[in-house]
Design an enzyme around this catalytic site. Sequence first.
Site, short mmCIF file in Angstrom:
data_model
loop_
_atom_site.label_atom_id
_atom_site.label_comp_id
_atom_site.label_asym_id
_atom_site.label_seq_id
_atom_site.Cartn_x
_atom_site.Cartn_y
_atom_site.Cartn_z
N CYS A 229 47.72 42.89 48.75
CA CYS A 229 46.34 42.39 49.76
C CYS A 229 47.07 41.24 50.66
O CYS A 229 46.47 41.27 51.83
CB CYS A 229 45.30 41.78 48.72
SG CYS A 229 45.91 40.92 47.25
N HIS B 169 40.54 36.36 50.70
CA HIS B 169 41.74 35.84 50.70
C HIS B 169 41.83 34.88 52.04
O HIS B 169 41.65 35.45 53.07
CB HIS B 169 43.10 36.42 50.34
CG HIS B 169 43.15 37.20 49.10
ND1 HIS B 169 42.40 37.07 48.18
CD2 HIS B 169 44.03 38.04 48.63
CE1 HIS B 169 42.71 37.60 46.86
NE2 HIS B 169 43.93 38.21 47.47
#
Length: 340
Positions: free
Chosen positions: A131, A245
Amino acid sequence: MGYRVAVVGATGEVGRTFLKVLEERNFPVDDLVLFASERSEGKTLTFKGKEYEVKALTKAPSFKGIDIALFSAGSSTSREYAPRFAQDGAVVVDNSSAWRMDPEVPLVVPEVNPEDIRDFHRKRIIANPNCSTIQMVVVLKPIYDYAGVKRVVVATYQSVSGAGAKAIRELEEQTKAWCSGRDLPEARHIPKRIAFNCVPHIDVFLENDYTKEEMKMLNETRKIMHDENIKVSATCVRVPVFYGHSEAVHLETGRDITPEEVREVLKEAPGVVVVDDPEKGLYPLATDVEGRDEVFVGRIRRDLSFNPGIAMWVVADNIRKGAATNAVQIAELLIKEGLV
Ligand code: A2P
């Protein structure tokens, strides 16, 4: 024409998001087969208003008839089952780290290296990158093409959803306990207490004292960008955020490039949204990007240590662009290219 799609790890954070993303993007699903562990056997999940029963992966006699399998059930499950699905005729898009660095497996971010998808034939597996790597390379590639990128120094601020549904509950439980003056439950899914804390430890430590997560950002970036010379030094940190994130990314570029040029290049880049007006207090935030499929970038400025260099702040929904959406985009590419 539609496809028979399997979701492996359907009850997890990414698995459930696969279903949402397939539905939202109107992916041509003819039939859906959902797998998870034996714990979830018989549970039902809804797709396009219809209930589907979850099957135990271990009890499935064969995987024949499946065209596309989207995997998010951890590395050991992928290592064991992805080849079995492939052997039975499916193309596997795998979200784990099991196959990413296999030279016979393409590692694909559709905005960056869509052409690599064509090399899937040998194993019939395509890997979805980590990710943190995905959101970084989506922003890196257009700058790389415009001015070159020699070196990246990145610090990540990664949400707990990246460690799965259990880690989300762990942050909730620790926060509730802390707020009500109770003793905090023991850390189990994140190595240390995560409530009101930052934990610089994601995945295992390696011999060079970097974590495996940090080395993924170097090795996967090189593979995706087809540049073994690009240097990446990462510090990956888990923070008490549920979804999204964030990354502080510092680049040494191949030639001088102004922040204005970077903004212009990124405004034209596929899958990127520039949110960058510090005077108005505008920059991307994890709380704003939750549920979005693009990568958001702001705080674009000259780096004061690299010359020439650029610093920026990159944020994306790790469960969507960092996992489920990227995998579904890969499956869409397979269809577009006539490969399934
Ligand atoms: P289950 O819910 O039955 O445990 P997350 O990353 O959010 O924790 O989700 C992991 C997903 O992978 C879940 O759907 C989980 O199923 C599934 N899973 C974990 N281990 C196995 C296994 N050995 N076989 C099949 N599915 C698994």
